[in-house]
Scaffold this active site. Sequence first.
Site, mmCIF file in Angstrom:
data_model
loop_
_atom_site.group_PDB
_atom_site.id
_atom_site.type_symbol
_atom_site.label_atom_id
_atom_site.label_comp_id
_atom_site.label_asym_id
_atom_site.label_seq_id
_atom_site.Cartn_x
_atom_site.Cartn_y
_atom_site.Cartn_z
ATOM 1 C CB SER A 282 10.533 2.944 -1.303
ATOM 2 O OG SER A 282 9.432 3.017 -0.427
ATOM 3 C CB SER B 160 8.424 -4.012 4.838
ATOM 4 O OG SER B 160 8.176 -5.255 4.221
ATOM 5 C CG ASN C 200 3.200 0.025 8.368
ATOM 6 O OD1 ASN C 200 2.253 0.778 8.576
ATOM 7 N ND2 ASN C 200 3.197 -1.231 8.774
ATOM 8 C CE1 TYR C 201 9.097 2.419 8.330
ATOM 9 C CE2 TYR C 201 8.194 0.230 8.697
ATOM 10 C CZ TYR C 201 8.662 1.437 9.193
ATOM 11 O OH TYR C 201 8.694 1.660 10.543
ATOM 12 C CG LEU C 202 7.838 -1.895 0.799
ATOM 13 C CD1 LEU C 202 7.604 -3.312 0.297
ATOM 14 C CD2 LEU C 202 9.253 -1.440 0.496
#
Length: 829
Positions: free
Chosen positions: A651, A775, A778-780
């Site tokens: 992020s 990404s 799931n990750y940002l």
Amino acid sequence: MSEDHVQNDSQIEAVFRVNDSHKHKKDKEHRHKEHKKDKDREKSKHNNSEHRDPSEKKHKDKHKNNDKHREKDGEKHRERDGEKHRDKNGEKHRDGEKHKEKDIEKHKEVEKHRVKDGEKHKEKDVEKHKEKDVEKHRDGEKHKHRDKDREKKKEEKMKSSSGGVKVKKENGFSSPVRVKDEPEDQGFYVSPKENKAMKRPREDDEDYKPKKIKSEDDKKGKKRKQEEEDIKPKKKSKAKGNEEGVKKKKVKKEEEEKWKWWEEERHRDGIKWKFLEHKGPVFAPPYEPVPDNVKFYYDGNLVKLSPKAEEVATFFAKMLDHEYTTKDIFRKNFFKDWKKEMTTDERNLITNLSKCDFNAMSLYFKEQSEARKNMTKEEKLKIKAENERLLQEYGYCIMDNHKERIANFRIEPPGLFRGRGDHPKMGKLKKRIMPEDIIINCSKDSKIPVAPAGHKWKEVRHDGKVTWLVSWTENIQGSIKYIMLNPSSRIKGEKDWQKYETARRLKMCVEKIRNTYKEDWKSKEMKVRQRAVALYFIDKLALRAGNEKEEGETADTVGCCSLRVEHINLFQELDGQEFVVEFDFPGKDSIRYYNKVPVEKRVFKNLQLFMENKQPDDDLFDRLNTSILNKHLQDLMEGLTAKVFRTYNASITLQQQLDELTNSDDNVPAKILSYNRANRAVAILCNHQRAPPKTFEKSMMNLQGKIDAKKDQLADARREFKSAKADAKVRRDEKTKKLVESKKKAVQRIEEQLMKLEVQATDREENKQIALGTSKLNYLDPRISVAWCKKYGVPIEKIYNKTQRKNLLGPSIWQTTTSNFNAEQRCFS
């Protein structure tokens, strides 16, 4: 004046002759009506609607008599009547001021004598019309006849001495009775226009509704048609408006019905729900044997397979053109499991997979696939209706008295396992899941799902601390599969919210954690040193912990804690950089992770120490596992895991890249390219790679063809623009100027289209081996993307598709994101 009096006398005599037969009768009526005049006037104001119909009838009868009388009176009366009506409608100036004064005097003389004989028997409502019309008429003429007041008074005295009747108005002034309002047989024609004008004095009567008269019918043919045409679209638009209103109401109702779980207090002590009810899973349909004309051959001979063996054979036939069926490990695993489903005779006969001919089966399934594509609309609608029925019955559950969508309510059908990457078990048979394999999870006070006829569930649980509804164990790797709620559900939303909030909390203490593991590099304990170096790699390179597995993760992947000596190489100096570590290992999904990174000197020295006296297949961190690492992370911060580190670093990398790459002066396509480049940097950090699509080269050729065609179109547009500018210099007219402006806009439009295509080509080329979606989803932290879109005016639809917006950008996330891209909303600054 003497000539005028002589002429007036002759006119009066003519009028007297016409009315002589009715004189005695009218005098009698006059005496009776004069007695009630004042009372009737007051009463008529409230009863106009009652007297209108008989008065209108008299008007119509008297119009006929007036037409006859007008023929007798001749041209002289017509002129006088025309002047009279022109006076009422304000058209007196057409015949000149010279004749107007003379005619007005004559007109008044005749009216006075008529009042004497004919006005006595007028109806109450007509007399009211007359008085109001005269009052309005006098208001319009008072300025013009101010100089003649004395003359009028003298004439009125003369007429009163002859027995004339004065009609006194409410304002106290005497006024002559106007012939045009006379309903009696006086020989004057009342035009439809004049009658229409009579409606104006009734404005003070609120209950009065003017009645349509016949004389207006001539005009109403076309007018009525126009009105009908005007009304129809209005009705249509109204109906349309009603539809839109209904839609808006429905949308509003759906919004109101949406569960605002983020406003409620969360369950404690690990409780996920207190009430859960559902209908259970939908099982795969039973196997349907292929038609008899679809043959299977072994070594050139026709073989009739048993139903179980035939079903497994169809799995291979469906994949016959796929590259999987060419892989040795796939073929070996398939043949081994296929033989288990054969009868004894079939096992003895079929001993070599290469001698099996699946072509007829493969052709049959291709034809079936084409037939499905070419189904009629009715057939497709029938299938759609059946799917919708199943969705409504099995696709929803009741959780804590709220209806929630289930993600995958269908049990996976049997088939051949493919796996991720080069999985060693690819080709093995995924067996059919039966009700006896299923564990149901629901609340005790709910209606327990009913198993299919002749079957029963393996187990029924009532565990409110887990989020799954149905579970079973698959036969390939022995892993547990689940039926869960949809990503847009409360449970998934809470989980994502907690993940991103934990990553934001990490921002507050990340520097302290970094200082801690840097100090541990010098620890006297080898275990502490290994833990500190592993944590450094997780922080700097966003590596996974190793043994930490997510749903569906294969067993042959390598993470940080499971690195082996063979996976790294150390370089004291490489490409002008000191202390370089080369990583080369299979990551998640067997995707190769290859990276060369310069590290801290202390880290480099520790790695040399860890590798001493070890073989290539020995563990690099032999004193460390994921349990030890995760326990240490929990001690550093509550809720901290290796995945939280990945989320935080992903992020903050996105946020930093957006700051560097975004230009506020760029147009939307250029800004989207900047976003994708920032997303690409995150995907590279997290090693989210993919194999280039098979159709990549073809799609790029098609895109390049579009770019070339657009360039030719732009060249033509520029030539036309240049030619139009040259013509404009010569002609200098408005039409040419507009043409120049049009050509200029065409050039600008084509330039913008060309730029979009070029940006698209660049984006595709850069990301052909990068998976941006992993990404992003799931990750940002979505709040970063939302804030960026709001700041730079980029539609959120360009970043997240409809499903992603529904599942990922829940109301709670939207409500906490403002249009200000400040430090507080930037999440990780």
